[in-house]
Design a protein around this motif. Structure first.
Motif, PDB file in Angstrom:
ATOM      1  N   ASN A  90     -27.993 -14.143  17.597  1.00  0.00           N
ATOM      2  CA  ASN A  90     -28.190 -15.297  18.463  1.00  0.00           C
ATOM      3  C   ASN A  90     -29.467 -16.056  18.135  1.00  0.00           C
ATOM      4  O   ASN A  90     -29.475 -17.289  18.065  1.00  0.00           O
ATOM      5  CB  ASN A  90     -28.221 -14.852  19.925  1.00  0.00           C
ATOM      6  N   GLY A  91     -30.566 -15.335  17.940  1.00  0.00           N
ATOM      7  CA  GLY A  91     -31.835 -15.996  17.623  1.00  0.00           C
ATOM      8  C   GLY A  91     -31.760 -16.776  16.325  1.00  0.00           C
ATOM      9  O   GLY A  91     -32.229 -17.923  16.243  1.00  0.00           O
ATOM     10  N   ALA A  92     -31.157 -16.158  15.310  1.00  0.00           N
ATOM     11  CA  ALA A  92     -31.015 -16.849  14.024  1.00  0.00           C
ATOM     12  C   ALA A  92     -30.125 -18.078  14.166  1.00  0.00           C
ATOM     13  O   ALA A  92     -30.402 -19.143  13.590  1.00  0.00           O
ATOM     14  CB  ALA A  92     -30.440 -15.886  12.984  1.00  0.00           C
ATOM     15  N   ASN A  93     -29.063 -17.939  14.935  1.00  0.00           N
ATOM     16  CA  ASN A  93     -28.157 -19.072  15.114  1.00  0.00           C
ATOM     17  C   ASN A  93     -28.840 -20.217  15.849  1.00  0.00           C
ATOM     18  O   ASN A  93     -28.677 -21.390  15.482  1.00  0.00           O
ATOM     19  CB  ASN A  93     -26.909 -18.629  15.880  1.00  0.00           C
ATOM     20  N   GLU A  94     -29.606 -19.909  16.894  1.00  0.00           N
ATOM     21  CA  GLU A  94     -30.304 -20.972  17.617  1.00  0.00           C
ATOM     22  C   GLU A  94     -31.232 -21.749  16.691  1.00  0.00           C
ATOM     23  O   GLU A  94     -31.286 -22.987  16.733  1.00  0.00           O
ATOM     24  CB  GLU A  94     -31.087 -20.387  18.789  1.00  0.00           C
ATOM     25  N   GLU A  95     -31.968 -21.031  15.855  1.00  0.00           N
ATOM     26  CA  GLU A  95     -32.883 -21.710  14.935  1.00  0.00           C
ATOM     27  C   GLU A  95     -32.124 -22.520  13.892  1.00  0.00           C
ATOM     28  O   GLU A  95     -32.496 -23.654  13.570  1.00  0.00           O
ATOM     29  CB  GLU A  95     -33.792 -20.693  14.244  1.00  0.00           C
ATOM     30  N   ALA A  96     -31.050 -21.959  13.370  1.00  0.00           N
ATOM     31  CA  ALA A  96     -30.277 -22.668  12.337  1.00  0.00           C
ATOM     32  C   ALA A  96     -29.621 -23.921  12.908  1.00  0.00           C
ATOM     33  O   ALA A  96     -29.593 -24.979  12.265  1.00  0.00           O
ATOM     34  CB  ALA A  96     -29.231 -21.732  11.739  1.00  0.00           C
ATOM     35  N   VAL A  97     -29.086 -23.822  14.119  1.00  0.00           N
ATOM     36  CA  VAL A  97     -28.462 -24.991  14.746  1.00  0.00           C
ATOM     37  C   VAL A  97     -29.510 -26.061  15.019  1.00  0.00           C
ATOM     38  O   VAL A  97     -29.249 -27.262  14.853  1.00  0.00           O
ATOM     39  CB  VAL A  97     -27.718 -24.587  16.035  1.00  0.00           C
ATOM     40  N   ARG A  98     -30.701 -25.654  15.428  1.00  0.00           N
ATOM     41  CA  ARG A  98     -31.780 -26.629  15.639  1.00  0.00           C
ATOM     42  C   ARG A  98     -32.060 -27.395  14.354  1.00  0.00           C
ATOM     43  O   ARG A  98     -32.187 -28.636  14.360  1.00  0.00           O
ATOM     44  CB  ARG A  98     -33.051 -25.916  16.116  1.00  0.00           C
ATOM     45  N   LEU A  99     -32.121 -26.691  13.241  1.00  0.00           N
ATOM     46  CA  LEU A  99     -32.372 -27.342  11.954  1.00  0.00           C
ATOM     47  C   LEU A  99     -31.222 -28.270  11.571  1.00  0.00           C
ATOM     48  O   LEU A  99     -31.442 -29.360  11.030  1.00  0.00           O
ATOM     49  CB  LEU A  99     -32.593 -26.287  10.867  1.00  0.00           C
ATOM     50  N   PHE A 100     -30.003 -27.851  11.867  1.00  0.00           N
ATOM     51  CA  PHE A 100     -28.845 -28.696  11.569  1.00  0.00           C
ATOM     52  C   PHE A 100     -28.882 -29.969  12.407  1.00  0.00           C
ATOM     53  O   PHE A 100     -28.621 -31.071  11.903  1.00  0.00           O
ATOM     54  CB  PHE A 100     -27.555 -27.919  11.827  1.00  0.00           C
ATOM     55  N   LEU A 101     -29.211 -29.838  13.678  1.00  0.00           N
ATOM     56  CA  LEU A 101     -29.287 -31.006  14.551  1.00  0.00           C
ATOM     57  C   LEU A 101     -30.411 -31.945  14.134  1.00  0.00           C
ATOM     58  O   LEU A 101     -30.336 -33.155  14.361  1.00  0.00           O
ATOM     59  CB  LEU A 101     -29.470 -30.572  16.003  1.00  0.00           C
ATOM     60  N   GLU A 102     -31.454 -31.389  13.526  1.00  0.00           N
ATOM     61  CA  GLU A 102     -32.543 -32.215  12.987  1.00  0.00           C
ATOM     62  C   GLU A 102     -32.225 -32.748  11.593  1.00  0.00           C
ATOM     63  O   GLU A 102     -33.046 -33.420  10.975  1.00  0.00           O
ATOM     64  CB  GLU A 102     -33.839 -31.404  12.945  1.00  0.00           C
ATOM     65  N   ASP A 130     -35.227 -10.981  18.649  1.00  0.00           N
ATOM     66  CA  ASP A 130     -34.985 -12.424  18.701  1.00  0.00           C
ATOM     67  C   ASP A 130     -36.067 -13.183  17.932  1.00  0.00           C
ATOM     68  O   ASP A 130     -35.769 -14.073  17.127  1.00  0.00           O
ATOM     69  CB  ASP A 130     -34.966 -12.867  20.173  1.00  0.00           C
ATOM     70  N   GLY A 131     -37.322 -12.829  18.159  1.00  0.00           N
ATOM     71  CA  GLY A 131     -38.417 -13.501  17.458  1.00  0.00           C
ATOM     72  C   GLY A 131     -38.380 -13.287  15.964  1.00  0.00           C
ATOM     73  O   GLY A 131     -38.634 -14.217  15.177  1.00  0.00           O
ATOM     74  N   ALA A 132     -38.053 -12.072  15.544  1.00  0.00           N
ATOM     75  CA  ALA A 132     -37.985 -11.781  14.111  1.00  0.00           C
ATOM     76  C   ALA A 132     -36.866 -12.568  13.442  1.00  0.00           C
ATOM     77  O   ALA A 132     -37.005 -13.056  12.310  1.00  0.00           O
ATOM     78  CB  ALA A 132     -37.783 -10.282  13.888  1.00  0.00           C
ATOM     79  N   ALA A 133     -35.743 -12.710  14.123  1.00  0.00           N
ATOM     80  CA  ALA A 133     -34.620 -13.473  13.572  1.00  0.00           C
ATOM     81  C   ALA A 133     -34.990 -14.941  13.409  1.00  0.00           C
ATOM     82  O   ALA A 133     -34.674 -15.583  12.390  1.00  0.00           O
ATOM     83  CB  ALA A 133     -33.399 -13.333  14.483  1.00  0.00           C
ATOM     84  N   ARG A 134     -35.647 -15.498  14.410  1.00  0.00           N
ATOM     85  CA  ARG A 134     -36.070 -16.903  14.330  1.00  0.00           C
ATOM     86  C   ARG A 134     -37.046 -17.109  13.175  1.00  0.00           C
ATOM     87  O   ARG A 134     -36.971 -18.101  12.444  1.00  0.00           O
ATOM     88  CB  ARG A 134     -36.697 -17.327  15.655  1.00  0.00           C
ATOM     89  N   GLN A 135     -37.978 -16.171  13.035  1.00  0.00           N
ATOM     90  CA  GLN A 135     -38.951 -16.279  11.944  1.00  0.00           C
ATOM     91  C   GLN A 135     -38.265 -16.193  10.592  1.00  0.00           C
ATOM     92  O   GLN A 135     -38.640 -16.891   9.638  1.00  0.00           O
ATOM     93  CB  GLN A 135     -40.012 -15.185  12.080  1.00  0.00           C
ATOM     94  N   SER A 136     -37.253 -15.346  10.488  1.00  0.00           N
ATOM     95  CA  SER A 136     -36.502 -15.235   9.233  1.00  0.00           C
ATOM     96  C   SER A 136     -35.887 -16.570   8.842  1.00  0.00           C
ATOM     97  O   SER A 136     -35.948 -16.988   7.686  1.00  0.00           O
ATOM     98  CB  SER A 136     -35.407 -14.182   9.381  1.00  0.00           C
ATOM     99  N   VAL A 137     -35.297 -17.268   9.810  1.00  0.00           N
ATOM    100  CA  VAL A 137     -34.686 -18.566   9.535  1.00  0.00           C
ATOM    101  C   VAL A 137     -35.738 -19.600   9.179  1.00  0.00           C
ATOM    102  O   VAL A 137     -35.601 -20.358   8.200  1.00  0.00           O
ATOM    103  CB  VAL A 137     -33.858 -19.036  10.736  1.00  0.00           C
TER     104      VAL A 137
END
Length: 385
Positions: A328-340, A374-381
């Motif tokens: 979930n964390g990785a997906n949230e970050e990836a979707v944010r980048l896609f929307l940007e 969650d934080g580690a996944a976001r950082q990975s993305v």
């Protein structure tokens, strides 16, 4: 039956529809929260006169405080204030309509106050479902799902005797999926799709993050995990079928072979209202389903090759532990980048898969371990953009 509500995420699509329903039912509003939409929040405060308004963005909170200084509504700022809003004594039901992991701590705060949780924030159960359900059971808090699919399942199982043992009655949960805006596309065609293309959902009007998740089928993967947690069922008992018309909202197959389905027009106000009025039903102004004019109902298998996010979610569900929080964390970050518009459509599953491979999984995690994953996944993305 609910009398007073708090709405977490009141300026978003679900939040606004919740307030529409609240107005029709004559419910009081104790607290409202939002992130940055000060203008809409000001209008909501003036209409519903809540005791508390929260803007998780500190600058937005200061702006709101100035705008509504002539009212009796108290204003707080910052993400931590969500928990105060969720625990406000005046409300008997908390509608969690925020998007993302930000809703987790607030939901737990409401559960500890033994409130009814009208749950529209699927990430809460995706990332910490076992913890949340165990906490709800310990405190005696009700969780009533608002997502159309989970509300459909919830409604289908109401007739079961001995509801605490409902798992023994269920053979299979069948979640329906519209297929999103790219249904039927080849992988080559989907890979060329843009942000604007992904936001054109065929049936539902939702926020941008959820709409992109529908395009990738990650939304359905998250709902599979949510269903598993709500009913404490293994992955093998939760299926997905493509149903383009969004008329059958989901089905339950019972152990005797009977299959019950909940049907209705694609309007989120119906499941929102049921979460407010359960176990009763109230009159509504919604247009009822007309079987003589609705389109033919079709069903198909989802394409997990063209839309690998569904498969990634199912794999995380099978692994358990913090795997779903990483997903979930990785997906949230990836979707944010896609929307940007910083990455392409297929970069979303790629970045999610890479985060899943990079971040270790902890079984039977604490809240702190879930948040760390969650934080580690976001950082990975973020490190790979």
């Amino acid at each position: 039956m609910t009398n007073t509500i708090t709405v977490l995420g009141s300026t978003g699509s679900i939040g606004r529809q919740t307030l529409d329903v609240a107005e029709q039912l004559g419910l009081r509003v104790a607290a409202l929260t939002a992130h940055t939409d000060v203008e809409r929040m000001e209008a909501q405060v003036r209409q519903f006169q809540p005791r508390l308004a929260v803007m998780t963005d500190e600058a937005a909170a200061k702006d709101l405080a100035v705008r509504i200084r002539d009212t009796e509504t108290r204003v707080l700022g910052g993400a931590a204030a969500l928990e105060e809003a969720a625990a406000l004594p005046r409300a008997d039901t908390v509608v969690t309509a925020v998007v993302g992991m930000v809703g987790l701590k607030a939901t737990l705060a409401a559960i500890r106050e033994r409130k009814r949780i009208a749950l529209a924030n699927k990430e809460t159960l995706v990332c910490a479902g076992e913890l949340v359900m165990d906490t709800a059971e310990r405190y005696g808090a009700e969780i009533v799902p608002v997502d159309s699919e989970h509300s459909a399942i919830f409604q289908c199982v109401q007739g079961c005797a001995g509801r605490r043992e409902i798992r023994r009655e269920i053979r299979r949960l069948i979640l329906t999926c519209s297929g999103g805006p790219f249904y039927g596309r080849t992988a080559e065609e989907a890979g060329r799709m843009t942000r604007a293309d992904a936001l054109k959902h065929p049936n539902w009007t939702m926020g941008p993050k959820i709409t992109v998740d529908c395009a990738t089928l990650m939304n359905k993967g998250l709902e599979v995990i949510e269903a598993m947690r709500l009913y404490r069922l293994p992955l093998r008992q939760v299926d997905v079928v493509i149903h383009r018309q969004s008329i059958v909202h989901s089905l339950v197959e019972f152990r005797d072979g009977a299959v019950l389905a909940q049907l209705g027009t694609p309007d989120m106000r119906l499941p929102i209202q049921y979460a407010m009025t359960y176990p009763e039903r109230k009159e509504s102004q919604l247009e009822p389903l007309d079987l003589l004019t609705c389109p033919p109902l079709t069903f198909a298998q989802p394409d997990r090759e063209t839309f690998p996010c569904l498969r990634l979610a199912e794999e995380a569900a099978a692994e358990g532990g913090t795997a779903c929080a990483v997903l979930n964390g990785a997906n949230e970050e990836a979707v944010r980048l896609f929307l940007e518009e910083k990455i392409g459509f297929y970069d979303i599953p790629r970045l999610v898969a890479e985060a899943r491979a990079a971040v270790g999984v902890v079984q039977n995690p604490s809240l702190e371990e879930i948040l760390a994953a969650d934080g580690a996944a976001r950082q990975s993305v973020r490190s790979k953009q």
